[in-house]
Design a protein around this motif. Structure first.
Motif, PDB file in Angstrom:
ATOM      1  N   LYS A  20       0.832  -1.205   0.000  1.00  0.00           N
ATOM      2  CA  LYS A  20       0.000   0.000   0.000  1.00  0.00           C
ATOM      3  C   LYS A  20       0.865   1.252   0.000  1.00  0.00           C
ATOM      4  O   LYS A  20       0.590   2.225  -0.716  1.00  0.00           O
ATOM      5  CB  LYS A  20      -0.928  -0.028   1.222  1.00  0.00           C
ATOM      6  N   GLU A  21       1.923   1.235   0.794  1.00  0.00           N
ATOM      7  CA  GLU A  21       2.826   2.379   0.860  1.00  0.00           C
ATOM      8  C   GLU A  21       3.489   2.626  -0.499  1.00  0.00           C
ATOM      9  O   GLU A  21       3.554   3.767  -0.971  1.00  0.00           O
ATOM     10  CB  GLU A  21       3.891   2.132   1.929  1.00  0.00           C
ATOM     11  N   ASP A  24       0.936   4.051  -2.977  1.00  0.00           N
ATOM     12  CA  ASP A  24       0.623   5.461  -2.761  1.00  0.00           C
ATOM     13  C   ASP A  24       1.784   6.387  -3.130  1.00  0.00           C
ATOM     14  O   ASP A  24       1.569   7.512  -3.562  1.00  0.00           O
ATOM     15  CB  ASP A  24       0.237   5.710  -1.301  1.00  0.00           C
TER      16      ASP A  24
END
Length: 50
Positions: A20-21, A24
């Protein structure tokens, strides 16, 4: 990027939070993550684009 390469070669799940990091932070990594998750569907992560 190195951790994604290791995951691709080994099949080890780097973890949802890490993916997810990366997702993003860098749009270019979204392509890499999509391919990685397509290769390893057993990780059980689904990507839904908005």
């Amino acid at each position: 990027m190195q951790k994604l390469k290791v995951a691709t070669n080994s099949g080890q799940n780097p973890g949802f939070d890490f993916l997810k990091e990366c997702w993003d932070d860098d749009p270019a990594l979204q392509i890499v993550i999509k391919k990685l998750l397509a290769k390893f569907p057993q990780w059980g992560i689904v990507i839904r684009e908005l």
